[in-house]
Design a protein around this motif. Structure first.
Motif, PDB file in Angstrom:
ATOM      1  N   ASP A   1       0.804  -1.219  -0.064  1.00 38.85           N
ATOM      2  CA  ASP A   1      -0.018  -0.181   0.025  1.00 38.85           C
ATOM      3  C   ASP A   1       0.751   1.170  -0.015  1.00 38.85           C
ATOM      4  O   ASP A   1       0.752   2.244  -0.845  1.00 38.85           O
ATOM      5  CB  ASP A   1      -0.709   0.011   1.200  1.00 38.85           C
ATOM      6  CG  ASP A   1      -2.075  -0.989   1.050  1.00 38.85           C
ATOM      7  OD1 ASP A   1      -2.347  -1.687  -0.101  1.00 38.85           O
ATOM      8  OD2 ASP A   1      -2.514  -1.430   2.023  1.00 38.85           O
TER       9      ASP A   1
ATOM     10  N   ALA B   1       2.516   1.943  -3.395  1.00 38.44           N
ATOM     11  CA  ALA B   1       1.903   2.520  -4.425  1.00 38.44           C
ATOM     12  C   ALA B   1       1.593   3.828  -4.341  1.00 38.44           C
ATOM     13  O   ALA B   1       1.652   4.566  -5.042  1.00 38.44           O
ATOM     14  CB  ALA B   1       0.440   1.674  -4.194  1.00 38.44           C
TER      15      ALA B   1
ATOM     16  N   LEU C   1       3.444  -1.511 -10.150  1.00 39.46           N
ATOM     17  CA  LEU C   1       2.118  -2.146 -10.130  1.00 39.46           C
ATOM     18  C   LEU C   1       1.575  -2.199  -8.789  1.00 39.46           C
ATOM     19  O   LEU C   1       0.376  -2.965  -8.787  1.00 39.46           O
ATOM     20  CB  LEU C   1       2.184  -3.765 -10.865  1.00 39.46           C
ATOM     21  CG  LEU C   1       2.724  -3.754 -12.355  1.00 39.46           C
ATOM     22  CD1 LEU C   1       2.589  -5.088 -12.746  1.00 39.46           C
ATOM     23  CD2 LEU C   1       1.449  -2.914 -13.383  1.00 39.46           C
TER      24      LEU C   1
ATOM     25  N   ALA D   1      -0.103  -0.336  -7.123  1.00 37.07           N
ATOM     26  CA  ALA D   1      -1.264   0.179  -6.773  1.00 37.07           C
ATOM     27  C   ALA D   1      -2.403  -0.773  -7.374  1.00 37.07           C
ATOM     28  O   ALA D   1      -3.424  -0.682  -6.767  1.00 37.07           O
ATOM     29  CB  ALA D   1      -1.454   1.503  -7.641  1.00 37.07           C
ATOM     30  N   GLY D   2      -1.922  -1.809  -8.360  1.00 35.00           N
ATOM     31  CA  GLY D   2      -2.971  -2.770  -8.840  1.00 35.00           C
ATOM     32  C   GLY D   2      -2.893  -4.007  -7.830  1.00 35.00           C
ATOM     33  O   GLY D   2      -3.837  -4.898  -8.384  1.00 35.00           O
ATOM     34  N   TYR D   3      -2.369  -4.141  -6.993  1.00 35.81           N
ATOM     35  CA  TYR D   3      -2.355  -5.442  -6.043  1.00 35.81           C
ATOM     36  C   TYR D   3      -3.505  -5.518  -5.386  1.00 35.81           C
ATOM     37  O   TYR D   3      -4.294  -4.407  -4.923  1.00 35.81           O
ATOM     38  CB  TYR D   3      -1.149  -5.282  -5.225  1.00 35.81           C
ATOM     39  CG  TYR D   3      -1.259  -6.554  -4.171  1.00 35.81           C
ATOM     40  CD1 TYR D   3      -1.172  -7.895  -4.468  1.00 35.81           C
ATOM     41  CD2 TYR D   3      -1.606  -6.227  -2.784  1.00 35.81           C
ATOM     42  CE1 TYR D   3      -1.191  -8.646  -3.706  1.00 35.81           C
ATOM     43  CE2 TYR D   3      -2.061  -7.104  -1.833  1.00 35.81           C
ATOM     44  CZ  TYR D   3      -1.599  -8.446  -2.410  1.00 35.81           C
ATOM     45  OH  TYR D   3      -1.771  -9.388  -1.257  1.00 35.81           O
ATOM     46  N   ASP D   4      -4.223  -6.787  -5.619  1.00 32.20           N
ATOM     47  CA  ASP D   4      -5.443  -6.940  -4.996  1.00 32.20           C
ATOM     48  C   ASP D   4      -5.299  -8.246  -4.093  1.00 32.20           C
ATOM     49  O   ASP D   4      -5.090  -9.325  -4.246  1.00 32.20           O
ATOM     50  CB  ASP D   4      -6.447  -7.433  -6.020  1.00 32.20           C
ATOM     51  CG  ASP D   4      -7.928  -7.537  -5.469  1.00 32.20           C
ATOM     52  OD1 ASP D   4      -8.172  -7.532  -4.242  1.00 32.20           O
ATOM     53  OD2 ASP D   4      -8.876  -7.720  -6.409  1.00 32.20           O
TER      54      ASP D   4
ATOM     55  N   TRP E   1       1.478 -13.133  -5.201  1.00 38.50           N
ATOM     56  CA  TRP E   1       1.697 -12.189  -6.327  1.00 38.50           C
ATOM     57  C   TRP E   1       2.855 -12.014  -6.816  1.00 38.50           C
ATOM     58  O   TRP E   1       3.103 -12.075  -8.076  1.00 38.50           O
ATOM     59  CB  TRP E   1       1.323 -10.827  -5.839  1.00 38.50           C
ATOM     60  CG  TRP E   1       1.154  -9.728  -6.801  1.00 38.50           C
ATOM     61  CD1 TRP E   1       0.413  -9.803  -7.887  1.00 38.50           C
ATOM     62  CD2 TRP E   1       1.695  -8.419  -6.671  1.00 38.50           C
ATOM     63  NE1 TRP E   1       0.499  -8.517  -8.531  1.00 38.50           N
ATOM     64  CE2 TRP E   1       1.541  -7.849  -7.798  1.00 38.50           C
ATOM     65  CE3 TRP E   1       2.819  -7.833  -5.798  1.00 38.50           C
ATOM     66  CZ2 TRP E   1       1.943  -6.536  -8.206  1.00 38.50           C
ATOM     67  CZ3 TRP E   1       3.202  -6.628  -6.275  1.00 38.50           C
ATOM     68  CH2 TRP E   1       2.895  -6.091  -7.286  1.00 38.50           C
TER      69      TRP E   1
END
Length: 221
Positions: free
Chosen positions: A47, A50, A96, A98-101, A110
């Motif tokens: 977080d 990001a 990437l 910010a796109g981690y879920d 991941w």
């Protein structure tokens, strides 16, 4: 005896309205509390990454890079290539983050996915490039290269032979030259010089032996 971890998980789902579960307590999952804490910390770091937090990125790298490198090394079997892939993976993670879920995978899962994809792509590219190089070489380079090498080698050999011919006696040099530079048979050389055939064979044999010694640097005469 009732399965207490299972009952705890059921109670947790009821209390949260049955939605997708957050990180479940260790008593419900049987997971190592330390591992859960590490996972939560990695999520926090992602977080922060990001938002461009470099200190978070450094901590994230130090906490996970040994596993990324290990997977890359197992696939590529090359320390240098594994190091390159590791660098590429973390550059990708930085861009990437910010796109981690977290609902789809753990931070480590991941990273392993990114590493596996890049390492496999690297193997495929190298295999493809190697196949293309071999095909191109066989079709275009091999023959030309061989011809050039042979011509250069032949010129060098011929010059060496010419130099070593001067070490022969006059009659040896004459017999060898007629046999190997005029393309005549031993009999034709004997007829041309009006010398018995056994004598010509002896002269040529002795001359060739002397040439061999000269060319190999073992001439002691």
């Amino acid at each position: 005896m009732p399965n207490e971890p299972r009952l705890a998980a059921i109670r947790l789902r009821r209390n949260t309205g049955g939605g997708g579960p957050p990180v479940t307590p260790s008593c419900a999952t049987g997971a190592d509390p330390d591992e859960l804490a590490r996972m939560r910390r990695l999520v926090e770091l992602l977080d922060s990454i990001a938002t461009g937090d470099r200190e978070a990125f450094t901590e994230f790298y130090r906490a996970t890079s040994h596993r990324v490198f290990g997977l890359a090394l197992r696939i590529l079997r090359s320390h240098a290539a594994a190091e390159e892939i590791t660098q590429e993976v973390y550059l990708q993670a930085w861009s990437l983050a910010a796109g981690y879920d977290r609902k789809l995978s753990s931070p480590m899962g991941w990273l392993m996915m990114l590493t596996h994809r890049r390492a496999v792509d690297r193997v495929r590219r190298e295999q493809s490039a190697s196949t293309r190089d071999i095909a191109f070489g066989q079709a275009n380079l091999g023959r030309d290269h061989d011809v050039v090498a042979e011509e250069v080698g032949q010129l060098l050999d011929e010059q060496s032979v010419l130099d070593c011919l001067d070490t022969l006696t006059a009659i040896q040099r004459q017999a060898v030259a007629l046999a190997y530079y005029s393309g005549r048979t031993y009999s034709e050389v004997a007829d041309h010089l009006e010398v018995p055939l056994p004598t010509i064979k002896s002269r040529i044999r002795d001359g060739l032996k002397r040439l061999e010694n000269c060319l190999t640097g073992s001439d002691t005469a």
